[in-house]
Each structure stands twice: as structure tokens, then as C-alpha cells.
Design an enzyme around this catalytic site. Structure first.
Site, PDB file in Angstrom:
ATOM      1  N   LYS A 177       0.866  -1.178   0.000  1.00 12.92           N
ATOM      2  CA  LYS A 177       0.000   0.000   0.000  1.00 12.92           C
ATOM      3  C   LYS A 177       0.902   1.227   0.000  1.00 12.92           C
ATOM      4  O   LYS A 177       1.429   1.620   1.036  1.00 12.92           O
ATOM      5  CB  LYS A 177      -0.902   0.033   1.245  1.00 12.92           C
ATOM      6  CG  LYS A 177      -1.957   1.133   1.146  1.00 12.92           C
ATOM      7  CD  LYS A 177      -2.557   1.514   2.476  1.00 12.92           C
ATOM      8  CE  LYS A 177      -1.692   2.420   3.289  1.00 12.92           C
ATOM      9  NZ  LYS A 177      -1.245   3.683   2.629  1.00 12.92           N
ATOM     10  N   GLU A 252      11.525   0.842   8.879  1.00 12.02           N
ATOM     11  CA  GLU A 252      12.318   1.994   8.408  1.00 12.02           C
ATOM     12  C   GLU A 252      11.606   3.245   8.890  1.00 12.02           C
ATOM     13  O   GLU A 252      10.670   3.723   8.256  1.00 12.02           O
ATOM     14  CB  GLU A 252      12.400   1.978   6.873  1.00 12.02           C
ATOM     15  CG  GLU A 252      13.140   0.794   6.289  1.00 12.02           C
ATOM     16  CD  GLU A 252      14.660   0.910   6.457  1.00 12.02           C
ATOM     17  OE1 GLU A 252      15.144   1.925   6.985  1.00 12.02           O
ATOM     18  OE2 GLU A 252      15.350  -0.049   6.076  1.00 12.02           O
ATOM     19  N   CYS A 286      14.082  11.195   5.387  1.00 10.51           N
ATOM     20  CA  CYS A 286      14.318  10.623   6.715  1.00 10.51           C
ATOM     21  C   CYS A 286      15.770  10.765   7.154  1.00 10.51           C
ATOM     22  O   CYS A 286      16.058  10.827   8.343  1.00 10.51           O
ATOM     23  CB  CYS A 286      13.888   9.164   6.741  1.00 10.51           C
ATOM     24  SG  CYS A 286      14.677   8.192   5.446  1.00 10.51           S
ATOM     25  N   GLU A 383      11.582  15.357  14.902  1.00 13.06           N
ATOM     26  CA  GLU A 383      11.977  15.406  13.489  1.00 13.06           C
ATOM     27  C   GLU A 383      11.225  16.523  12.761  1.00 13.06           C
ATOM     28  O   GLU A 383       9.993  16.481  12.695  1.00 13.06           O
ATOM     29  CB  GLU A 383      11.611  14.046  12.875  1.00 13.06           C
ATOM     30  CG  GLU A 383      12.061  13.837  11.476  1.00 13.06           C
ATOM     31  CD  GLU A 383      11.539  12.497  10.912  1.00 13.06           C
ATOM     32  OE1 GLU A 383      10.584  11.928  11.468  1.00 13.06           O
ATOM     33  OE2 GLU A 383      12.105  12.048   9.906  1.00 13.06           O
TER      34      GLU A 383
HETATM   35  P1  NAD Z   1       3.278   8.320   8.786  1.00 15.23           P
HETATM   36  O1  NAD Z   1       3.851   7.200   9.551  1.00 15.23           O
HETATM   37  O2  NAD Z   1       2.145   9.065   9.357  1.00 15.23           O
HETATM   38  O3  NAD Z   1       2.832   7.837   7.348  1.00 15.23           O
HETATM   39  C1  NAD Z   1       3.712   7.130   6.503  1.00 15.23           C
HETATM   40  C2  NAD Z   1       2.930   6.242   5.578  1.00 15.23           C
HETATM   41  O4  NAD Z   1       2.299   5.263   6.324  1.00 15.23           O
HETATM   42  C3  NAD Z   1       1.835   6.988   4.800  1.00 15.23           C
HETATM   43  O5  NAD Z   1       1.786   6.541   3.489  1.00 15.23           O
HETATM   44  C4  NAD Z   1       0.568   6.621   5.512  1.00 15.23           C
HETATM   45  O6  NAD Z   1      -0.517   6.516   4.642  1.00 15.23           O
HETATM   46  C5  NAD Z   1       0.928   5.272   6.061  1.00 15.23           C
HETATM   47  N1  NAD Z   1       0.212   4.996   7.297  1.00 15.23           N
HETATM   48  C6  NAD Z   1      -0.138   5.858   8.266  1.00 15.23           C
HETATM   49  N2  NAD Z   1      -0.828   5.232   9.228  1.00 15.23           N
HETATM   50  C7  NAD Z   1      -0.908   3.937   8.831  1.00 15.23           C
HETATM   51  C8  NAD Z   1      -1.510   2.777   9.380  1.00 15.23           C
HETATM   52  N3  NAD Z   1      -2.151   2.804  10.548  1.00 15.23           N
HETATM   53  N4  NAD Z   1      -1.412   1.617   8.690  1.00 15.23           N
HETATM   54  C9  NAD Z   1      -0.745   1.560   7.509  1.00 15.23           C
HETATM   55  N5  NAD Z   1      -0.171   2.617   6.948  1.00 15.23           N
HETATM   56  C10 NAD Z   1      -0.244   3.785   7.604  1.00 15.23           C
HETATM   57  O7  NAD Z   1       4.504   9.295   8.482  1.00 15.23           O
HETATM   58  P2  NAD Z   1       4.551  10.661   7.699  1.00 15.23           P
HETATM   59  O8  NAD Z   1       4.838  11.710   8.675  1.00 15.23           O
HETATM   60  O9  NAD Z   1       3.451  10.828   6.755  1.00 15.23           O
HETATM   61  O10 NAD Z   1       5.864  10.329   6.838  1.00 15.23           O
HETATM   62  C11 NAD Z   1       7.111  10.720   7.168  1.00 15.23           C
HETATM   63  C12 NAD Z   1       7.821   9.782   8.135  1.00 15.23           C
HETATM   64  O11 NAD Z   1       8.357   8.678   7.422  1.00 15.23           O
HETATM   65  C13 NAD Z   1       8.996  10.470   8.779  1.00 15.23           C
HETATM   66  O12 NAD Z   1       9.075  10.143  10.127  1.00 15.23           O
HETATM   67  C14 NAD Z   1      10.176   9.898   8.008  1.00 15.23           C
HETATM   68  O13 NAD Z   1      11.399   9.979   8.679  1.00 15.23           O
HETATM   69  C15 NAD Z   1       9.722   8.501   7.781  1.00 15.23           C
HETATM   70  N6  NAD Z   1      10.498   7.879   6.694  1.00 15.23           N
HETATM   71  C16 NAD Z   1      11.413   6.931   7.009  1.00 15.23           C
HETATM   72  C17 NAD Z   1      12.190   6.358   6.010  1.00 15.23           C
HETATM   73  C18 NAD Z   1      13.226   5.325   6.317  1.00 15.23           C
HETATM   74  O14 NAD Z   1      13.648   4.632   5.405  1.00 15.23           O
HETATM   75  N7  NAD Z   1      13.675   5.165   7.546  1.00 15.23           N
HETATM   76  C19 NAD Z   1      12.004   6.748   4.688  1.00 15.23           C
HETATM   77  C20 NAD Z   1      11.052   7.709   4.411  1.00 15.23           C
HETATM   78  C21 NAD Z   1      10.290   8.268   5.415  1.00 15.23           C
END
Ligand code: NAD
Length: 480
Positions: A177, A252, A286, A383
Site C-alpha cells: 500500500k 524503516e 528521513c 523530526e
Molecule cells: P506516517 O507514519 O504518518 O505515514 C507514513 C505512511 O504510512 C503513509 O503513506 C501513511 O498513509 C501510512 N500509514 C499511516 N498510518 C498507517 C496505518 N495505521 N497503517 C498503515 N499505513 C499507515 O509518516 P509521515 O509523517 O506521513 O511520513 C514521514 C515519516 O516517514 C517520517 O518520520 C520519516 O522519517 C519517515 N520515513 C522513514 C524512512 C526510512 O527509510 N527510515 C524513509 C522515508 C520516510
């Protein structure tokens, strides 16, 4: 003005062109506010279909030879090479980053297909000498099973391919997804695989209300592995959901990368390199540098240089020529930037440039530099995930190492020094999954990418990223 047609892929069939059985939501261009299309939502029945398809797809794919798998992955890479401009345009229009950055990202997707297609041919086991004469002991690596994956919007290509390429290279099927905010690039990747002859059910792509989709998929025993890219709180929540069926996890999660600049470093190079890297993808990375610690002697010079870099950047629609930084993903992120800045001001930080939204169309925010930021300001602890660069001075290595390691995050860290002993002491001492010394290149197809502590665990990239999708079997044979 091309944008991908958004559909879900379930068991080899495209579904939900004008909205799924579970409804849908608008996809917004963050640079213009324009509606690009509708992202369909899967119904519960469609999610069940995806689970059944992944189960069937796993049996097909695990029994496909690594050579045949590699040919499909190489085929997808070539198709994407032919389509690179269109896919990059879709990426820029849904996510906002400059077109050149989008093209590099699609290039990374192509590289990942190639690297994991090839590496899948080198899944070696081992023979362990037996204690019993005539017996043979074998350690065999097998694909772990169908995978459930969920990823964030900041790298619509990279985040998706890190899951898909590792899973397919290892012989797993996958239900992924991608983010509903940036579905187009993911759909383009799925179309390339399908056009390259991927058997039905091996890759399934769904969209929906994230919590509904993840609860449904993770409650099922079909998927044996969860892989998530996103924030720390959501990662913890999903790991709990995965616990009931004891799925293996790769997490991640978020980061808060320190950049430590010693006074013996090439400061001009550090400013230029880390300044450019800080504002890449408007800081929505990230591994973005988010806490600049600069040794006292070179501190004023560094702040001045970073401020100049920020001021010089051309901000605008990523499809326009010469644009170096695009918008934030959505309006909601502007408010978050303002909260960080208000708190920093209250803590006595000095704004040297930026700190304001740009225009009233699209979610643009100016590249911002803050100096003299105390360690207890919110931005030094949470962050920022945006174009904010907080800078603070430090005295010596012991003081800065403690401050760099003070948070529960542990994704990437950067060190700038010309002294080998300092470089080693820092890379040994930093609590993070990746350390860049005098360079920020910590993400390549052939090297492990991942965090420690609350930034998660498990790697994507390198042989570690293949092992993440494998389980180990021990076979002992006697008398045959
Ligand atoms: P988020 O966790 O709110 O959302 C990230 C993704 O997860 C979105 O596509 C969202 O639709 C999905 N999501 C949210 N809740 C969910 C659930 N209950 N079940 C399944 N999917 C769900 O994070 P965000 O703030 O939108 O995104 C940025 C974050 O992602 C930052 O903390 C960033 O550091 C992290 N990130 C980490 C990496 C890595 O490789 N370590 C890479 C990219 C982003």
C-alpha cells in the site's frame, strides 16, 4: 501534462479506475492545489482478494527460477528506462520535488530492479560438516512468504522499490500500500512489472484508509512479513498488529540526523554539500541533516555560508526550469513548520533567513536557517521533516558525541573532519545505522540502509535487504 491513471492491481487485474469499491480520495498537486485524479480505496472484499492472490502468487514465484525472475526484473527496468520522463513527471506532479530529482529517483528504481534481480541469483546456503559419518548437513535460504508493505509519500519511487525489489529478488509475493497522496509513481512501477511479464498475484497494489487496510492485512496469517517505511508512532502501532500472527518485521522509521562539523574540516565543502543535501526534497527526507553541530572556531563562518546557500535556492513548481526546491507535501506541513519556529524563537534561537510561507498557491515554505538553537528546543528533539536547518556550536568531541546521541532516533549521522582519529572515534561512537564522513552518500542499491533504536531495525539495500525476505532452513540427511 501527463499524470498516471490510478488503479489498484489485484491478481493481475487493474481495478477501481474511477474510485474503488471502498470509495476514493482526490490526489492533489502540492505545487498548484490542482486535483490530479482519484485514488481508489479497496473494500474489505478486495483486500481479501489481494490476500488470496498473494498466497497463490507466492507459490508461483517461489517456484520460478532466480534466472527467470531476474529476466522479469530486468524487463521492468528497461521499460522504466523508456518511460522515465513520463514517470518522473508523474512523481513531480504528485509529490512536488524538482523534475531532475524525480528523474534521479526513477533511475534509482531502475538500479534497484537490476541489483536485486541479479543478487537473487546468488542466494547461497552452506554445507556444515557433520558429527556423524555419512551425514550431510545443509543450511538453506528460502523466501519468507507473502509480504505486507506500507510506505510514506516522500519518495514515491524509492520507498516502494526498496520493498518490491527485495521481496521479488528473494522469491516472495507482496501486497503493497503506497501512500494515497503519491500513488502514481507506484502504479507506474507496477505497470512496468506487469508489462515485463510478472505472473498474476506476485505483486498486488492496494490503496485505502491506511488504518483499515493495515488492520485487515496484518490480521491475516497469509502474510508472513511486515515491512514499513514511515513515522515512529505508526511503526510501533503496526508492529503490535503484526505480533498476533508473529510476522517478521522490517521497520524503516523516522530520523533526526546530526551533522558534526569539526574546525579541521573543509568547511566550504561541508557548507555546500550539506546545505544542498538539507534542502533536497524540501527537507522531507528521513536522513536529512536536521541538527547541525559546528565547532566554535568555524561556527560564525558556517552559519553565514549555510544562510547564503538557503537564500540562493530557487523555490517553485518542480516542473519549472531551474527550480531547486519544491513545495511541502500538503498544507498541514506549513503549520508544523510554524510550530517548530515559534518554539525555537521562544527558546532564544536566531532566524538568519526564511521562516515564512511563500505565496498563497501551493504549500511552499522558504528554506530556513536558525542559529544558536539550544538543545531543549523542540526542533532539536522532534523530526522537523521540512526545510529548517537548526545550527548550534560545540566545544569538543566528548561534548558533541553526547549531544548527537541524546535522542531515541538513530538513522543517519554525518561527520566532517580531516582527522582520521576523529573520524573513527565519531563513527565508532555514534548511535546510528549509517554514518557519512565528509559525504552524505548513505543510500545506494548495494549497501544496507536502515536505523537503530527507535529509527527501526532491519535493512533495505545490499545483501541485508535480500536476507530480510528470507528464512533459514536446516536440513540433515542420513542414509541417502
Ligand atoms: P506516517 O507514519 O504518518 O505515514 C507514513 C505512511 O504510512 C503513509 O503513506 C501513511 O498513509 C501510512 N500509514 C499511516 N498510518 C498507517 C496505518 N495505521 N497503517 C498503515 N499505513 C499507515 O509518516 P509521515 O509523517 O506521513 O511520513 C514521514 C515519516 O516517514 C517520517 O518520520 C520519516 O522519517 C519517515 N520515513 C522513514 C524512512 C526510512 O527509510 N527510515 C524513509 C522515508 C520516510
Amino acid at each position: 501534462m501527463a499524470y498516471e491513471t490510478i488503479e489498484m492491481l489485484i491478481d493481475g487485474a487493474w481495478r477501481g479506475k474511477d474510485g474503488g469499491d471502498g470509495g476514493g480520495e482526490d490526489i492533489i498537486n502540492p505545487a498548484t492545489g490542482e486535483v490530479l485524479g482519484v485514488c481508489p480505496h479497496a473494500s474489505a472484499a478486495e483486500l481479501d482478494m489481494a490476500l488470496a492472490a498473494a498466497e497463490k502468487g507466492f507459490e508461483i514465484w517461489r517456484n520460478t527460477s532466480p534466472l527467470a525472475r531476474q529476466k522479469v526484473m530486468e524487463g521492468a527496468a528497461r521499460i522504466l528506462e523508456d518511460r522515465i520522463d513520463a514517470v518522473a513527471e508523474t512523481l513531480t506532479r504528485e509529490q512536488g520535488k524538482p523534475f531532475g530529482e524525480s528523474k534521479l529517483e526513477v533511475g534509482f528504481v531502475i538500479d534497484m530492479f537490476r541489483w536485486y534481480g541479479e543478487e537473487g541469483k546468488r542466494v547461497y546456503g552452506r554445507i556444515v560438516p557433520s558429527r556423524v559419518p555419512g551425514a550431510r548437513q545443509m543450511v538453506v535460504r528460502e523466501p519468507v512468504g507473502p509480504v505486507a508493505a506500507f510506505v510514506a509519500w516522500n519518495f514515491p519511487g524509492t520507498n516502494v522499490i526498496r520493498k518490491i525489489s527485495g521481496a521479488l529478488g528473494a522469491g516472495c509475493s507482496i501486497i503493497i500500500k503506497p501512500s494515497e497522496e503519491t500513488p502514481g509513481t507506484a502504479v507506474a512501477i507496477a505497470r512496468a512489472l506487469q508489462d515485463a511479464g510478472l505472473p498474476d498475484g506476485v505483486l498486488n497494489m492496494v490503496f485505502g484508509v491506511p488504518d483499515t487496510v493495515s488492520r485487515h492485512l496484518l490480521a491475516s496469517p497469509v502474510c508472513k512479513k511486515l515491512s514499513f517505511t514511515g513515522s515512529v508512532p505508526v511503526g510501533k502501532h503496526l508492529q503490535k498488529l503484526a505480533a498476533d500472527t508473529l510476522k517478521r518485521c522490517t521497520m524503516e522509521l523516522g530520523g533526526h540526523a546530526p551533522v558534526v562539523v569539526f574546525d579541521d574540516a573543509d568547511v566550504e565543502k561541508a557548507v555546500k554539500t550539506m546545505g544542498g543535501f538539507k534542502f533536497r526534497n524540501a527537507g522531507q527526507v528521513c536522513i536529512s541533516p536536521t541538527r547541525f553541530f559546528v565547532q566554535e572556531k568555524v561556527y560564525p563562518h558556517f552559519v553565514e555560508g549555510l544562510t547564503e546557500v538557503a537564500k540562493s535556492l530557487k523555490v517553485g513548481n518542480g516542473m519549472d526550469k531551474g527550480v531547486e526546491m519544491g513545495p511541502l507535501i500538503a498544507e498541514r506541513r506549513i503549520e508544523v513548520m510554524e510550530t517548530f519556529l515559534n518554539d525555537a524563537r521562544e527558546h532564544g534561537a536566531r532566524i538568519t533567513t526564511g521562516a515564512e510561507r511563500i505565496g498563497n498557491v501551493g504549500s511552499f515554505f522558504a528554506p530556513t536557517v536558525l542559529s544558536d538553537v539550544p538543545d531543549d528546543a523542540m526542533i532539536m528533539n522532534e523530526e522537523p521533516f521540512g526545510p529548517l536547518a537548526p545550527v548550534a556550536p560545540f566545544k569538543g568531541i566528548d561534548d558533541v558525541l553526547e549531544r548527537a546521541n541524546a535522542l531515541s532516533f538513530g538513522l543517519a549521522s554525518y561527520v566532517w573532519t580531516s582527522n582520521g582519529a576523529t573520524a573513527r572515534a565519531m563513527s565508532d561512537g555514534l548511535n546510528s545505522g549509517m554514518v557519512g564522513v565528509n559525504n552524505p552518500a548513505v543510500s545506494t542499491p548495494e549497501t544496507p540502509f536502515g536505523g537503530v533504536n527507535e529509527s527501526g531495525y532491519g535493512s533495505e539495500g545490499g545483501i541485508e535487504g535480500l536476507e530480510a525476505y528470507q528464512r533459514v532452513k536446516f536440513v540433515t540427511e542420513v542414509g541417502v
